[in-house]
Design an enzyme around this catalytic site. Structure first.
Site, mmCIF file in Angstrom:
data_model
loop_
_atom_site.group_PDB
_atom_site.id
_atom_site.type_symbol
_atom_site.label_atom_id
_atom_site.label_comp_id
_atom_site.label_asym_id
_atom_site.label_seq_id
_atom_site.Cartn_x
_atom_site.Cartn_y
_atom_site.Cartn_z
ATOM 1 C CG ASP A 271 -2.041 1.016 1.122
ATOM 2 O OD1 ASP A 271 -2.318 1.490 0.000
ATOM 3 O OD2 ASP A 271 -2.619 1.367 2.163
ATOM 4 N N PRO B 253 1.482 8.250 -1.138
ATOM 5 C CG PRO B 253 1.126 10.112 -2.499
ATOM 6 C CD PRO B 253 0.756 8.670 -2.340
#
Lengths: 190, 818
Positions: free
Chosen positions: B200, B203
């Site tokens: 996963d 940002p």
């Protein structure tokens, strides 16, 4: 905790009026806790019936040990019915405000914490309003409806708790039911 | 007390079932009180009305957010401050008292996945997670369950900002962004070496903090995503999918498939690619809003199949945002575009390859390539070579066959079908997290199978290219190899069949077509125009019947055949079609012919000088013959976008059928898709795409087949008498048959004789390669010979001896093939 509730129930039976007010928050918290736990542990998509929840709460808080008589239970279920009514109405209100678009973050977090259909929340809120009016007219009838609807007690169980004949419960239920509907539909037409 | 009496009246009334009795009682009880009466009536009505809200118990309990108060304790941790909230759940700063006193980040997972599973998966990974020791990785200390049954994770507290926000806020130049990103790569590589896949990377999981004014990267949540997300295998948890993982913007194609299998380090490489993309361009490869609004299937399709634009391309589509993005990188728009173009484009696109085998094989390799770029050395990721492009073409074709080959194809092939079923079976078992290894194997089998098909496709593409340049032998070899690779795959068979028609090798063409047909190829594509006549001529009657049966079925399913060429195909066989279908077709032709005509198409615009010599009936307004459409994936022709004459798009002549134009490969390279056309999804065009007399000819054939001979003769005469269409050689034989059927023996004999006289001219034209652009399509010739043979047998009772044998027709080409 079990003993605490039983003690309160006994106190109520002994005529301690203060005790009754202590019961409600206990039952309320237990129901909320149970509901949350259910939702967390059950697979998604599984629905939890409020009535089942009430009975589970009863077993956890009261059941088992020295069985209180039905009167004791009556206090418990009255508290449970009122708690469940509050829980459901709170959720329905939250849903309604969400639908109008509230804080976005809130939507993200709580969008799936309510599983019921949106139209149900409308109905529920209308029912709640009508029930309040009935409570002004005839508190006994309102209590009957609360007990039957929010805890799922049968006619016979309700009769036992309220200390009246099943026939009376049946007739009063029919009347209250028609009354509420007339009230709710009157609202719609206004 | 009106209320009480209302109640008692109600009680009395509901006990009276007879309406008359009840009414009488109410009249009496209410007396003249109209208001009371109305009120009681309303009650009774409410009593009897169905569907009362009270009769439906409240069915579901709302889930209640258990409050996690600041100050409350979860295990040994006291919550101090909430620092995050999102689809994942809540994040708090928490104080740990023992064994060490420190502040940690405590992440409470939103209810959703079973607590036990989450913890079990985390336990399984715990050791590996504990072994990670890297300055750019935030440690995960602990995991547990809250009182209300939610899993939580305890992590090193990172007070930072998501990397993309940090870079923009500090207006970091591209070089600095790349340096920062290299740190992310090394961190991820470290984890990969310890056997931990992040799954996963996005940002918000790559935080940047400042240490002595120096930005330091911290990748958080290693090992957490796996614990939470692994059981996301089914559509039923669609909503959870989004709520848990967030938008799928950073998700690799194999993750998007959500088979739950086989996610490996290369999925992280893909996500790193998206992250780098965003750092460079300011946007993710796929549009956020688009993915968010797409349904699950569409979202998966986009991620699996669509090629995102290269970073430098994407930049140009940002419009107003472009300046903001450039400013945040301290460059003007032009400079930014040129900085990204080339190396950086290729580095990003290599990480974003759909086929993970083509991605960087490690995060370190990606970091190295970035270093090479920064030091002006040649990078590992390369702009596509020709062979690479060919492969890309094959992959595009694989997209086209995603439905076609993997479903239809697998179904039609024994082995394929069993692999498919095996996969389905395994997939189901996998949902229960059983048989992981076998499932992986099954998936590999399917992938291997798909790979073979891909290779076959690329061989077909290569063959088309050779044929387009007149390299017959090379084309032939490629077709042969494609067929040998996967004999159960129909596409190469159809390709070779078309190639054979190009070379007048009708017998061979018919064999290949028949084989493709037996494999269940879709026949509603232009590649099958005229094939019934071919089957008839080469005595493949069973195949002719089968092909007609399919066209028949189409009509039976009320899918009207609204293509003149298909109608013509149907009419070529004497008794293949059902009477009803033929009557339907005949009715259709009459309706179409009765419609008002557009201006005659071949009388405007310049014409090739020799155009009139040919019955090349497929003329578009400029007089350029429309050739049968290209050999392409049949599924590409599911829309009727291949006919071109009257859509105003006169540039498009279509690719060569099997390279029928060796001198001029045309504007169309066979390894490229046809140029985009504005009207691809437009409404179906009118059937007036053929000149009127060609349509009359086809209508004539159909009427001949349903036994309306007078009508047939009339139509065929009209077709022939239009002097602007010198098509006598194709009309005479069917005309002879119709005349014969109406007992006009002399006229029939004359028509047959005229047809016979054409044989020489037709045969000469057949082997004439001088002007392939205006040469009629192959099936004109085939149909001519088929009808001539049929007419001769009918009228003279013998097989004609003057038809050149198939051997003669093809012999000139056979020489070239050797």
């Amino acid at each position: 905790m079990t003993s605490e509730v039983t003690q309160i129930l006994n106190a109520i039976e002994d005529g301690d009026r203060q005790a009754a007010s202590q019961l409600l928050p206990l039952v309320y918290d237990e129901l909320r806790r149970l509901a949350t736990q259910k939702m967390t542990r059950e697979p998604a998509g599984q629905t939890i019936q409020p009535t089942a929840l009430v009975h589970e709460a009863f077993l956890r808080l009261v059941g088992g040990e020295d069985k209180p008589n039905w009167d004791g239970r009556g206090h418990f279920f009255a508290a449970a019915a009122e708690s469940m009514r509050r829980i459901l109405i709170e959720a329905a209100r939250r849903r309604k405000t969400e639908k109008r678009g509230g804080d976005r973050q809130r939507i993200d977090l709580s969008s799936d914490d309510v599983v019921a259909h949106p139209e149900d929340s409308e109905t529920l809120l209308a029912l709640d309003d009508a029930l309040k009016k009935l409570d002004n007219e005839d508190p006994e009838l309102a209590r009957l409806v609360e007990l039957r609807y929010f805890t799922g007690l049968t006619i016979d169980q309700t009769a036992e708790i309220l200390g009246v004949s099943p026939r009376t419960v049946k007739r009063n239920w029919a009347y209250a039911r028609a009354w509420l509907r007339r009230e709710m539909e009157g609202d719609v037409s206004v | 007390m009106p209320h009480l009496s209302e109640r008692s009246i109600f009680f009395e009334a509901i006990d009276l079932n007879d309406p008359h009795e009840r009414r009488a009682y109410l009249d009496q009880a209410c007396g003249g009180d109209a208001e009371l009466r109305a009120s009681v009536d309303a009650l009774l009505q409410a009593h009897e009305a169905p569907d009362h809200a009270l009769d439906r118990p409240p069915v579901e309990v709302p889930k209640i957010d258990f409050p996690h108060h600041i100050g409350s304790k979860i295990g040994p941790y006291r919550l101090m401050e909430q620092i995050g909230e999102g689809g994942f759940g809540l994040v708090f700063v928490a104080q740990q008292e023992h064994p060490v006193r420190r502040k940690v980040a405590l992440k409470i997972v939103k209810p959703g996945t079973g607590t036990k599973e989450v913890l079990a998966r985390f336990e399984a990974e715990r050791q590996a997670v504990a072994m990670m020791d890297h300055p750019n990785i935030a440690k995960v200390f602990d995991a547990g369950v809250t009182d209300d049954g939610r899993p939580y994770f305890v992590m090193e507290l990172v007070r930072g900002v998501p990397i993309s926000e940090f870079a923009d806020a500090h207006q970091m130049p591209i070089r600095d962004r790349l340096e920062l990103f290299k740190n992310v790569c090394t961190a991820v590589h470290h984890a990969h070496q310890k056997g931990v896949i992040h799954r996963d990377i996005k940002p918000s999981n790559v935080m940047v903090t400042l240490h002595d004014d120096r930005p330091v990267v911290k990748v958080i949540d290693f090992g957490v995503a796996k614990a939470i997300g692994q059981s996301l295998t089914d559509k039923t948890i669609y909503t959870r999918f989004f709520s848990m993982i967030g938008t799928p913007l950073y998700m690799s194609p194999e993750q998007a498939e959500m088979s739950g299998l086989d996610v490996d380090t290369r999925s992280d490489i893909y996500s790193l690619g998206v992250l780098l993309y965003q750092l460079l361009v300011g946007e993710t490869p796929f549009d956020r809003e688009r993915l968010d609004s797409a349904g699950l299937d569409e979202m998966r399709r986009i991620i699996r199949e669509e090629d995102p634009p290269r970073p430098s391309q994407r930049l140009t589509t940002l419009n107003a945002r472009m300046t903001t993005v450039s400013n945040a990188r301290r460059l003007d728009v032009k400079r930014l575009t040129s900085t990204l173009r080339g190396d950086l484009d290729w580095i990003v696109m290599k990480a974003l390859e759909k086929d993970r085998n083509r991605r960087y094989d490690s995060a370190a390799a990606m970091a190295n390539d970035i270093s090479r770029h920064l030091t002006e050395q040649p990078i590992q990721a390369r702009p596509p070579t020709l062979s690479y492009q060919l492969l890309k073409f094959a992959r595009r074709q694989r997209v086209a066959i995603a439905t076609f080959s993997l479903v239809a194809l697998a179904m039609m092939i024994g082995t394929g079908a069993s692999i498919w079923q095996m996969r389905v079976a395994y997939h189901e078992r996998d949902l229960k997290e059983v048989a992981l290894r076998e499932a992986t194997q099954a998936k590999r089998d399917v992938e291997r199978f798909a790979a073979v098909v891909t290779e076959a496709n690329s061989l077909v593409a290569s063959a088309q290219t050779h044929a387009g340049s007149g390299r017959w032998k090379a084309a032939m070899d490629d077709y042969d190899r494609a067929i040998e690779l996967q004999r159960n795959y129909d596409l190469p068979w159809i390709g070779r069949a078309q190639f054979f028609t190009r070379l007048n090798m009708w017998e061979e063409a018919a064999n290949d077509y028949a084989h493709a047909l037996s494999l269940g190829a879709a026949t509603d594509t232009p590649q099958w125009w005229g094939v019934v006549a071919l089957f008839t001529l080469t005595d493949h009657m069973q195949a002719a019947n089968e092909l007609c049966l399919q066209l028949n079925r189409q009509i039976a399913l009320h899918k009207p055949i609204e293509q003149w060429e298909f109608v013509r195909t149907c009419a070529a066989c004497r008794d293949c079609m059902s009477d009803q279908s033929l009557r339907d077709l005949a009715a259709w032709t009459r309706t179409e012919l009765a419609k008002p005509e557009p201006p005659p198409q071949w009388d405007d615009g310049p014409r090739p000088p020799d155009r009139r010599r040919h019955p090349g009936f497929l003329f578009e307004p400029e007089g350029r013959p429309l050739r049968p459409p290209p050999e392409r994936m049949p599924s590409d022709f599911s829309r009727s976008d291949f006919t071109g004459p009257n859509d105003g798009d006169t540039d498009w002549v279509g690719p060569e059928p099997s390279g029928s134009n060796p001198r001029d490969p045309g504007a169309f390279d066979s390894d490229q898709p046809p140029p985009p056309r504005s009207n691809r999804t437009g409404p179906p065009r009118s059937p007036h795409e053929l000149p009127r007399n060609v349509r009359q000819y086809i209508a004539g054939l159909v009427h001949l087949r349903i036994g309306e001979h007078e009508r047939a003769i009339e139509l065929l005469e009209q077709a022939r008498d239009d002097r602007s269409w010198p098509a006598s050689w194709i009309v005479d034989a069917p005309m002879a048959i119709a005349l014969h059927a109406t007992n006009r023996a002399d006229d029939a004999a004359d028509a047959l004789a005229r047809s016979r006289q054409s044989i020489g001219e037709v045969t000469a034209m057949l082997s004439d390669e001088r002007n392939p652009a205006t040469k009629p399509p192959w099936f004109d010739f085939v149909e001519f010979f088929a009808f001539y043979t049929e007419a001769s047998e009918l009228i003279e009772g013998t097989t004609p001896i003057d038809v050149p044998s198939l051997e003669e027709i093809r012999s000139p080409v056979l020489m070239q093939l050797r």
